[in-house]
Design a protein around this motif. Structure first.
Motif, PDB file in Angstrom:
ATOM      1  N   HIS A  76      12.763  12.078   0.955  1.00 17.20           N
ATOM      2  CA  HIS A  76      13.354  12.588  -0.277  1.00 17.20           C
ATOM      3  C   HIS A  76      12.424  12.507  -1.473  1.00 17.20           C
ATOM      4  O   HIS A  76      12.435  13.380  -2.351  1.00 17.20           O
ATOM      5  N   GLN A  77      11.610  11.477  -1.494  1.00 17.67           N
ATOM      6  CA  GLN A  77      10.661  11.382  -2.611  1.00 17.67           C
ATOM      7  C   GLN A  77       9.771  12.627  -2.645  1.00 17.67           C
ATOM      8  O   GLN A  77       9.553  13.236  -3.698  1.00 17.67           O
ATOM      9  N   GLU A  78       9.302  13.014  -1.473  1.00 16.68           N
ATOM     10  CA  GLU A  78       8.411  14.173  -1.411  1.00 16.68           C
ATOM     11  C   GLU A  78       9.176  15.467  -1.656  1.00 16.68           C
ATOM     12  O   GLU A  78       8.638  16.426  -2.216  1.00 16.68           O
ATOM     13  N   TYR A  79      10.425  15.462  -1.229  1.00 17.41           N
ATOM     14  CA  TYR A  79      11.287  16.622  -1.476  1.00 17.41           C
ATOM     15  C   TYR A  79      11.412  16.859  -2.988  1.00 17.41           C
ATOM     16  O   TYR A  79      11.305  17.981  -3.484  1.00 17.41           O
ATOM     17  N   GLY A  82       0.803  -1.222   0.000  1.00 21.94           N
ATOM     18  CA  GLY A  82       0.000   0.000   0.000  1.00 21.94           C
ATOM     19  C   GLY A  82       0.836   1.272   0.000  1.00 21.94           C
ATOM     20  O   GLY A  82       0.273   2.361   0.118  1.00 21.94           O
ATOM     21  N   ALA A  83       2.158   1.123  -0.106  1.00 23.64           N
ATOM     22  CA  ALA A  83       3.071   2.280  -0.084  1.00 23.64           C
ATOM     23  C   ALA A  83       2.841   3.158   1.138  1.00 23.64           C
ATOM     24  O   ALA A  83       3.049   4.370   1.094  1.00 23.64           O
ATOM     25  N   GLY A  84       2.407   2.558   2.215  1.00 20.34           N
ATOM     26  CA  GLY A  84       2.277   3.284   3.479  1.00 20.34           C
ATOM     27  C   GLY A  84       3.624   3.278   4.170  1.00 20.34           C
ATOM     28  O   GLY A  84       4.146   2.216   4.526  1.00 20.34           O
ATOM     29  N   VAL A  85       4.223   4.445   4.328  1.00 20.68           N
ATOM     30  CA  VAL A  85       5.567   4.517   4.911  1.00 20.68           C
ATOM     31  C   VAL A  85       5.493   4.115   6.389  1.00 20.68           C
ATOM     32  O   VAL A  85       4.536   4.447   7.099  1.00 20.68           O
ATOM     33  N   GLY A  86       6.526   3.419   6.823  1.00 21.74           N
ATOM     34  CA  GLY A  86       6.544   2.863   8.171  1.00 21.74           C
ATOM     35  C   GLY A  86       6.521   1.345   8.115  1.00 21.74           C
ATOM     36  O   GLY A  86       6.504   0.676   9.140  1.00 21.74           O
TER      37      GLY A  86
HETATM   38  C1  LIG Z   1       2.061   6.839   5.940  1.00 22.12           C
HETATM   39  C2  LIG Z   1       2.612   7.656   4.829  1.00 22.12           C
HETATM   40  N1  LIG Z   1       2.857   8.971   5.028  1.00 22.12           N
HETATM   41  C3  LIG Z   1       3.374   9.714   4.016  1.00 22.12           C
HETATM   42  C4  LIG Z   1       3.627   9.157   2.800  1.00 22.12           C
HETATM   43  C5  LIG Z   1       4.186   9.992   1.664  1.00 22.12           C
HETATM   44  N2  LIG Z   1       5.580   9.591   1.384  1.00 22.12           N
HETATM   45  C6  LIG Z   1       5.899   8.809   0.337  1.00 22.12           C
HETATM   46  S1  LIG Z   1       7.539   8.513   0.224  1.00 22.12           S
HETATM   47  C7  LIG Z   1       7.833   9.435   1.595  1.00 22.12           C
HETATM   48  C8  LIG Z   1       9.233   9.637   2.072  1.00 22.12           C
HETATM   49  C9  LIG Z   1       9.714   8.536   2.930  1.00 22.12           C
HETATM   50  O1  LIG Z   1      10.970   8.889   3.438  1.00 22.12           O
HETATM   51  P1  LIG Z   1      12.152   7.862   3.476  1.00 22.12           P
HETATM   52  O2  LIG Z   1      11.695   6.580   4.025  1.00 22.12           O
HETATM   53  O3  LIG Z   1      13.292   8.518   4.164  1.00 22.12           O
HETATM   54  O4  LIG Z   1      12.486   7.594   1.940  1.00 22.12           O
HETATM   55  P2  LIG Z   1      13.210   8.600   0.892  1.00 22.12           P
HETATM   56  O5  LIG Z   1      12.127   9.143   0.042  1.00 22.12           O
HETATM   57  O6  LIG Z   1      13.936   9.644   1.637  1.00 22.12           O
HETATM   58  O7  LIG Z   1      14.139   7.703   0.139  1.00 22.12           O
HETATM   59  C10 LIG Z   1       6.668   9.942   2.136  1.00 22.12           C
HETATM   60  C11 LIG Z   1       6.612  10.778   3.367  1.00 22.12           C
HETATM   61  C12 LIG Z   1       3.322   7.787   2.631  1.00 22.12           C
HETATM   62  N3  LIG Z   1       3.517   7.158   1.468  1.00 22.12           N
HETATM   63  N4  LIG Z   1       2.852   7.062   3.654  1.00 22.12           N
END
Ligand SMILES: Cc1ncc(C[n+]2csc(CCOP(=O)(O)OP(=O)(O)O)c2C)c(N)n1
Ligand SMILES: [Mg+2]
Length: 648
Positions: free
Chosen positions: A568-571, A507-511
């Protein structure tokens, strides 16, 4: 950790094959509660209801008059017996009063084995651990959460597991009868329909109202979760049912769990598909979640080798060996040359076959040529829900075969073999040779790409991955939980066994990464595999306390934080947005970076009792740090390495 008291195997044997509770009685002999004498001042007149009056509140706050202080068995004991028959190894949880009855029974009746409790500081950890575990172990783990609030914490992980089509047995405590709830927390933590908030992303749920109902619903839930397409299921467990003595032991029966036979695609349709594949000049296989069991990868290899065709593995499971000559996963251009595309167990066929840009104007175009025949084979269409849009855009296809791909492959392979004559064999061999050369060339290209900025600071992701691989490649390793967009392992590592990779969040839910990696590492532990994972710093920040669970349960895992000090993706998205609006990128670090202060992940790890290395900013320090961390992991403990890849 667990101390064996009863023999679970013996107990299980007694229950299997629809045994009645005759055997269980040994474990759960109910003892009739001794009639406790109510306090004389509060006792109602014999045989009469309590009259309304000021003393009523006091009556309600006292222990119930029939509190079975000498109770020696509970409904929870029977529930544990049911779990034992299902061979459930673990129960992940954050403790709570709404399932104290079951919790106590797991420990004191079940001996904390099958299931063994995994202590998790957050319900999201528990579910994600179960998700990562199931994709290595091939069977579900159970988790239980506190009524209402615990389930609210569990939801995102349940959504990830659901999108990923992974079985998890989720349970939540509840107090159904209003007059049994203590004032305060037991009211705010009770619901008439607890599963309502997750019903859109579980395959089935129930709230059993008797122990027999519990047994049947739990066995049913297990079967539903394990029938492709697999998914989480949810049971709401009444606290009274768990805590009270077993009233009707002689009538209880644990139903038999039968083997689930996944549905094969229609034989006629598979024959038609075989004809298309054999007649094609350039058939291409694209797959996402084909391998459900270790047999899946071998079957896919057999089909691809029989056809000598290109295979694109989008990485939802360990479908196809990364270094196989026919693996063209990083040569998506083969899609444009295809005259037949077989898309297997794809969650999002349209997304895989079309290029999409969301920069400036959202636009798309097919990457296949017009006239290409597209066939889907998978269990996707056998189960669909309306609300959450995980099914992706509608894709035109020529033949849609509903059925489990892994189960359908033997029939398909047989049909293909029948049609391959010597002429086709020679043509196929020539085709395969070209792919093998292209695969070799792309491997050499990847090796060369990986050296770009080799000594640079910040450390490149290529160097980070190469240094890790260098030290694990001769071990029996398993890469888990890593974001697929960190593509170096798939480009360069030799992923050649079913457990070398376990897919992505779904689900691409971060965490997801950290807890799912710990769950997968737990499954790998008994095989002595060295589990390794890379995870973003943003991912880590959601549930860092997962490390405590890993330390507490001695789960060996090498966890590398890919620390770019940013989401970084959001950045990057924000930069693109600012560029589009022609407003410069000066402000785009606000809300997208994880700086000021920088997080010292190694110190965080040590605080949770986990070996921590870093922050590593010089690539020369990587090798020794990884060596120390690998030694810790090989001794049976988790270790974390913080690798700073921050470019700014
Ligand atoms: C629960 C949740 N919150 C926010 C997002 C939006 N989001 C997608 S990628 C991302 C960045 C995740 O950061 P990191 O794990 O450090 O990966 P990076 O992009 O820096 O490689 C976020 C906040 C998401 N997908 N899921
Ligand atoms: Mg990051």
């Amino acid at each position: 950790m667990s101390k064996r008291r009863n023999s679970p195997d013996a107990a299980r044997r007694r229950f299997l094959k629809g045994a009645t509770l005759a055997g269980a009685a040994v474990l759960t002999t109910p003892v009739a509660p001794a009639a406790a004498t109510p306090s004389p001042s509060l006792a109602p007149p014999r045989g009469k209801a309590v009259p309304p009056g000021p003393r009523l509140a006091a009556v309600e706050t006292m222990p119930p008059s029939k509190d079975p202080v000498t109770q020696t068995t509970s409904g929870g004991d029977f529930m544990v017996d049911v779990f034992k028959t299902l061979d459930i190894d673990y129960l992940a949880m954050n403790c709570a009063s709404s399932f104290r009855g079951l919790h106590e029974a797991v420990l004191n009746h079940g001996g904390n084995t099958k299931p063994e409790i995994l202590t998790c500081p957050h319900e999201e950890i528990a579910v994600h651990m179960a998700q990562g575990y199931a994709k290595i172990e091939g069977k579900p783990m159970a988790m239980i959460c506190h009524g209402v609030v615990g389930l609210q914490h569990a939801t995102m992980a349940m959504y990830n597991a659901w999108c990923d089509r992974v079985p998890v047995i989720v349970m939540g405590g509840n107090i159904i009868e209003a007059n049994k709830r203590a004032p305060g927390a037991e009211w705010v933590h009770s619901a008439i329909d607890p599963a309502a908030i997750v019903r859109d992303f579980v395959k089935w749920d129930d709230q059993p109202t008797s122990l027999q109902h519990f047994a049947e619903s739990t066995v049913r839930a297990y079967k539903i979760a394990m029938t492709p397409p697999m998914a989480p299921v949810m049971l709401s467990l009444d606290a009274e049912l768990q805590e009270n003595p077993i009233a009707d032991a002689e009538t209880l029966r644990i139903p038999k769990l039968s083997r689930v036979i996944p549905p094969q695609g229609d034989a006629g349709a598979l024959a038609e598909l075989a004809q298309m594949l054999v007649a094609a000049e350039n058939p291409v296989i694209i797959c996402d979640r084909v391998a459900r069991t270790p047999a899946g990868m071998a079957r896919l290899v057999e089909l691809a080798e029989t056809l000598q065709c290109a295979v694109i593995d989008t990485g939802g499971r360990m479908n196809f060996p990364s270094r196989h000559p026919l693996n063209q996963s990083f040569r998506r251009a083969v899609i444009g040359q295809a005259d037949v595309i077989l898309a297997m167990e794809m969650n999002d066929v349209w997304g895989a076959l079309n290029a999409f840009s969301d920069r400036i104007v959202r636009s798309s175009r097919p990457t296949y040529k017009s006239g290409t025949k597209i066939v889907t084979l998978g269990s996707r269409d056998l189960y669909m829900k309306a609300n959450y849009q995980d099914f992706g855009r509608y894709q035109d296809v020529d033949l849609n075969i509903a059925g489990d791909a892994e189960a359908s492959l033997p029939t398909l392979i047989e049909q293909v073999r029948r049609l391959v004559d010597d002429n086709r064999k020679a043509a196929f061999a020539a085709r395969g040779k070209k792919f093998a050369e292209a695969r070799q060339a792309s491997m050499e290209q990847a090796k060369s790409d990986a050296t770009i900025g080799w000594d640079a600071r910040p450390i490149t992701t290529a160097r980070m991955c190469a240094e890790v691989y260098n030290q694990i490649k001769d071990e029996d390793w398993s890469l888990v939980g890593t974001a697929i967009r960190l593509s170096w392992p798939h480009r360069l590592w030799n992923l050649d066994k079913p457990y070398r990779w376990n897919g992505v969040s779904g689900g691409a839910g971060v965490g997801y990464n950290l807890p799912a990696s710990v769950g997968a590492a737990l499954a790998n532990k008994k095989h002595g595999r060295l589990t390794v994972a890379f995870g973003g710093d943003g991912d880590f920040m959601f549930v860092p306390s997962t490390l405590w669970t890993a330390a507490h349960h001695q789960i060996p895992l090498l966890y590398v934080v890919h620390n770019n000090r940013a989401y970084h993706q959001e950045y990057m998205y924000l930069q693109a947005m600012a560029a589009r609006h022609n407003r410069g990128v000066t402000n785009t670090e606000i809300g997208t970076t994880i700086k000021d202060p920088n997080v010292d992940y190694a110190t965080v790890a040590r605080g949770f009792g986990v070996h921590g290395e870093g922050p590593i900013t010089d690539p020369k320090d990587l090798g020794p740090a990884i060596k120390r961390a690998v030694a810790v992991v090989k001794s049976g403990q988790p270790a974390l390495i913080d690798v700073v890849t921050d470019p700014r």
